[in-house]
Motif scaffolding. Sequence first.
Motif, PDB file in Angstrom:
ATOM      1  N   ASN A 176       0.818  -1.215   0.000  1.00 44.49           N
ATOM      2  CA  ASN A 176       0.000   0.000   0.000  1.00 44.49           C
ATOM      3  C   ASN A 176       0.854   1.269   0.000  1.00 44.49           C
ATOM      4  O   ASN A 176       0.500   2.251  -0.640  1.00 44.49           O
ATOM      5  N   SER A 177       1.987   1.205   0.685  1.00 46.46           N
ATOM      6  CA  SER A 177       2.847   2.391   0.761  1.00 46.46           C
ATOM      7  C   SER A 177       3.519   2.695  -0.585  1.00 46.46           C
ATOM      8  O   SER A 177       4.019   3.794  -0.787  1.00 46.46           O
ATOM      9  N   LYS A 178       3.533   1.725  -1.491  1.00 43.36           N
ATOM     10  CA  LYS A 178       4.157   1.938  -2.814  1.00 43.36           C
ATOM     11  C   LYS A 178       3.123   2.279  -3.883  1.00 43.36           C
ATOM     12  O   LYS A 178       3.469   2.494  -5.036  1.00 43.36           O
ATOM     13  N   LEU A 179       1.859   2.241  -3.510  1.00 43.07           N
ATOM     14  CA  LEU A 179       0.787   2.411  -4.509  1.00 43.07           C
ATOM     15  C   LEU A 179       0.616   3.885  -4.882  1.00 43.07           C
ATOM     16  O   LEU A 179       0.076   4.670  -4.115  1.00 43.07           O
ATOM     17  N   THR A 180       1.072   4.232  -6.090  1.00 39.42           N
ATOM     18  CA  THR A 180       0.827   5.581  -6.596  1.00 39.42           C
ATOM     19  C   THR A 180      -0.035   5.453  -7.851  1.00 39.42           C
ATOM     20  O   THR A 180      -0.274   4.345  -8.323  1.00 39.42           O
ATOM     21  N   ASP A 181      -0.454   6.574  -8.398  1.00 35.49           N
ATOM     22  CA  ASP A 181      -1.369   6.529  -9.546  1.00 35.49           C
ATOM     23  C   ASP A 181      -0.738   5.988 -10.820  1.00 35.49           C
ATOM     24  O   ASP A 181      -1.441   5.651 -11.768  1.00 35.49           O
ATOM     25  N   ASP A 182       0.608   5.962 -10.844  1.00 33.85           N
ATOM     26  CA  ASP A 182       1.267   5.478 -12.064  1.00 33.85           C
ATOM     27  C   ASP A 182       1.635   3.995 -12.009  1.00 33.85           C
ATOM     28  O   ASP A 182       2.318   3.485 -12.890  1.00 33.85           O
ATOM     29  N   VAL A 183       1.153   3.270 -10.984  1.00 34.87           N
ATOM     30  CA  VAL A 183       1.409   1.818 -10.914  1.00 34.87           C
ATOM     31  C   VAL A 183       0.440   1.091 -11.839  1.00 34.87           C
ATOM     32  O   VAL A 183      -0.757   1.409 -11.884  1.00 34.87           O
ATOM     33  N   VAL A 184       0.964   0.113 -12.575  1.00 30.98           N
ATOM     34  CA  VAL A 184       0.108  -0.639 -13.509  1.00 30.98           C
ATOM     35  C   VAL A 184       0.064  -2.137 -13.207  1.00 30.98           C
ATOM     36  O   VAL A 184      -0.838  -2.832 -13.666  1.00 30.98           O
ATOM     37  N   ALA A 185       1.028  -2.641 -12.430  1.00 33.94           N
ATOM     38  CA  ALA A 185       1.044  -4.093 -12.197  1.00 33.94           C
ATOM     39  C   ALA A 185       1.795  -4.464 -10.932  1.00 33.94           C
ATOM     40  O   ALA A 185       2.650  -3.713 -10.452  1.00 33.94           O
ATOM     41  N   ILE A 186       1.456  -5.642 -10.418  1.00 31.74           N
ATOM     42  CA  ILE A 186       2.188  -6.246  -9.303  1.00 31.74           C
ATOM     43  C   ILE A 186       2.660  -7.616  -9.762  1.00 31.74           C
ATOM     44  O   ILE A 186       1.858  -8.430 -10.221  1.00 31.74           O
ATOM     45  N   PHE A 187       3.976  -7.846  -9.678  1.00 32.82           N
ATOM     46  CA  PHE A 187       4.557  -9.147 -10.030  1.00 32.82           C
ATOM     47  C   PHE A 187       4.914  -9.901  -8.755  1.00 32.82           C
ATOM     48  O   PHE A 187       5.625  -9.363  -7.900  1.00 32.82           O
ATOM     49  N   VAL A 188       4.465 -11.147  -8.657  1.00 35.22           N
ATOM     50  CA  VAL A 188       4.756 -11.905  -7.439  1.00 35.22           C
ATOM     51  C   VAL A 188       4.872 -13.399  -7.727  1.00 35.22           C
ATOM     52  O   VAL A 188       4.153 -13.934  -8.570  1.00 35.22           O
ATOM     53  N   GLU A 189       5.808 -14.046  -7.053  1.00 37.95           N
ATOM     54  CA  GLU A 189       5.875 -15.509  -7.070  1.00 37.95           C
ATOM     55  C   GLU A 189       4.983 -15.999  -5.916  1.00 37.95           C
ATOM     56  O   GLU A 189       5.261 -15.678  -4.761  1.00 37.95           O
ATOM     57  N   PRO A 190       3.958 -16.796  -6.198  1.00 35.60           N
ATOM     58  CA  PRO A 190       3.118 -17.309  -5.101  1.00 35.60           C
ATOM     59  C   PRO A 190       3.936 -18.092  -4.073  1.00 35.60           C
ATOM     60  O   PRO A 190       3.623 -18.050  -2.887  1.00 35.60           O
ATOM     61  N   ILE A 191       4.960 -18.796  -4.541  1.00 39.41           N
ATOM     62  CA  ILE A 191       5.937 -19.397  -3.623  1.00 39.41           C
ATOM     63  C   ILE A 191       7.304 -19.003  -4.155  1.00 39.41           C
ATOM     64  O   ILE A 191       7.678 -19.385  -5.258  1.00 39.41           O
ATOM     65  N   GLN A 192       8.017 -18.188  -3.385  1.00 36.14           N
ATOM     66  CA  GLN A 192       9.336 -17.757  -3.852  1.00 36.14           C
ATOM     67  C   GLN A 192      10.278 -18.948  -3.885  1.00 36.14           C
ATOM     68  O   GLN A 192      10.371 -19.699  -2.909  1.00 36.14           O
ATOM     69  N   GLY A 193      10.975 -19.107  -4.998  1.00 36.63           N
ATOM     70  CA  GLY A 193      11.886 -20.238  -5.165  1.00 36.63           C
ATOM     71  C   GLY A 193      13.302 -19.893  -4.765  1.00 36.63           C
ATOM     72  O   GLY A 193      13.769 -20.262  -3.677  1.00 36.63           O
ATOM     73  N   GLU A 194      13.980 -19.124  -5.617  1.00 36.70           N
ATOM     74  CA  GLU A 194      15.383 -18.760  -5.353  1.00 36.70           C
ATOM     75  C   GLU A 194      15.503 -18.004  -4.033  1.00 36.70           C
ATOM     76  O   GLU A 194      16.531 -18.062  -3.374  1.00 36.70           O
ATOM     77  N   GLY A 195      14.461 -17.287  -3.653  1.00 39.15           N
ATOM     78  CA  GLY A 195      14.472 -16.504  -2.421  1.00 39.15           C
ATOM     79  C   GLY A 195      14.464 -17.351  -1.160  1.00 39.15           C
ATOM     80  O   GLY A 195      14.557 -16.831  -0.053  1.00 39.15           O
ATOM     81  N   GLY A 196      14.321 -18.693  -1.318  1.00 42.16           N
ATOM     82  CA  GLY A 196      14.423 -19.569  -0.147  1.00 42.16           C
ATOM     83  C   GLY A 196      13.168 -20.374   0.141  1.00 42.16           C
ATOM     84  O   GLY A 196      12.918 -20.724   1.293  1.00 42.16           O
ATOM     85  N   ILE A 197      12.384 -20.707  -0.887  1.00 40.07           N
ATOM     86  CA  ILE A 197      11.149 -21.506  -0.722  1.00 40.07           C
ATOM     87  C   ILE A 197      10.248 -20.836   0.328  1.00 40.07           C
ATOM     88  O   ILE A 197      10.016 -21.362   1.420  1.00 40.07           O
TER      89      ILE A 197
END
Length: 398
Positions: A176-197
């Motif tokens: 929410n703190s990053k949400l400005t009017d020029d945001v168009v998308a959110i990219f997310v891994e439902p389960i982060q892999g390389e980041g440590g499962i």
Amino acid sequence: MMSNNDVVMLGKANYMNTYNSYPLSFVKGEDCYLIDADGKKYLDMVSGIAVNALGYNNRALSNKLKEVIDCGIFHTSNLFYNEYAVSAAAKINHLAESKKVFFCNSGTEANEAALKLVRHYGSKSGRYKIIAFGHSFHGRSYGSLSLTGQEKYQKGFGPLLDGIEYAVFNDLESVNSKLTDDVVAIFVEPIQGEGGIVKAEKSFLEGLRAICDEKDLFLVFDEVQCGMGRTGYPFAFQYYGIKPDLMTLAKALGCGLPIGALVSFEKGANVFSPSNHASTFGGNYLATAAASVILSYLEDKGFMAHINEVSEHFETKLNELHSRYNSLIVEVKGVGLMKGLKVSIPPSQIINNAMSKGLLVCSASTDVVRFVPPLVISKKDIDMAFDILVEVFNECLK
Ligand SMILES: *Cc1c(COP(=O)(O)O)cnc(C)c1O
């Protein structure tokens, strides 16, 4: 025939220095087992990093690829249609209840396609910013590297793509703190892999879904690693019961053949028009024929039941290891056949020891031993891995 050492020496002499490869080379495989060039056998719980979902020497896969080889055509470009690619796309749309598919050749390319799609959509309203997450991994090309919220991958390669903000994974306040009017998308891994499962909490993904609905943003799930059956559902979004607007696939989609896909649901289906995006090799015969085979497996309820059954067994075994070795194992992580053991000693110690005993595992992040075995793994294979890990952890205690 070349020995392990012959292959390693020739590789060291001729490869660019991008990988810390183990000094092994494999020459034969059957189900979840590999045999190296010196004749030693290994149980493989790496599977080409979550790629070889059907293990090795799978009949259905080999027969399908032989059919393509016998037809003698491997590529005709996207100037023409081909039966293998359209069938694979139809299967994805059937399984995911999605609308349209774009084929490329890797995970990073699938994410590039997604990036271009959302920016093209946003260009009409002057929106271009994208929210991605800390500890994420989306690939190594400039676009996907820019999405990857980890300094160790980005350091020394700037300037990166403009307009990417990193929020904290599993923290809606931070989004929410990053949400400005020029945001168009959110990219997310439902389960982060390389980041440590690291599993997304369901409420977190639900929150992202709600934000995207309210603000007309694209919710993009990078399922390159966690998709394709690993959660016990064909796709991770089905495990959570939360539909994204776009989903990217690769890794197990080709079972060893190079392929990636951008999959769109309602919102993204008609954003691109001809000449907006393309890939010379995307949708080639061999890679899409391979995709059709694994997708047929995922359509099979019996196969999904198998995954769930072995996953449960695996979870039990990992929990047993955790309670036996609680000074070495901090936590059992992950879902289904995408699992990790967070450990208090360097993962390499465990990985190297397991390898010497005939078990292949790999790391994720700096403190997780990762298990992404072929989906065809049996309970017996898992028991064997358990026995080897017991020996490994016993030696670590000494
Ligand atoms: C592996 C991976 C990628 C990159 O895929 P490549 O085929 O190596 O380009 C992207 N996203 C996730 C989640 C991955 O695990």
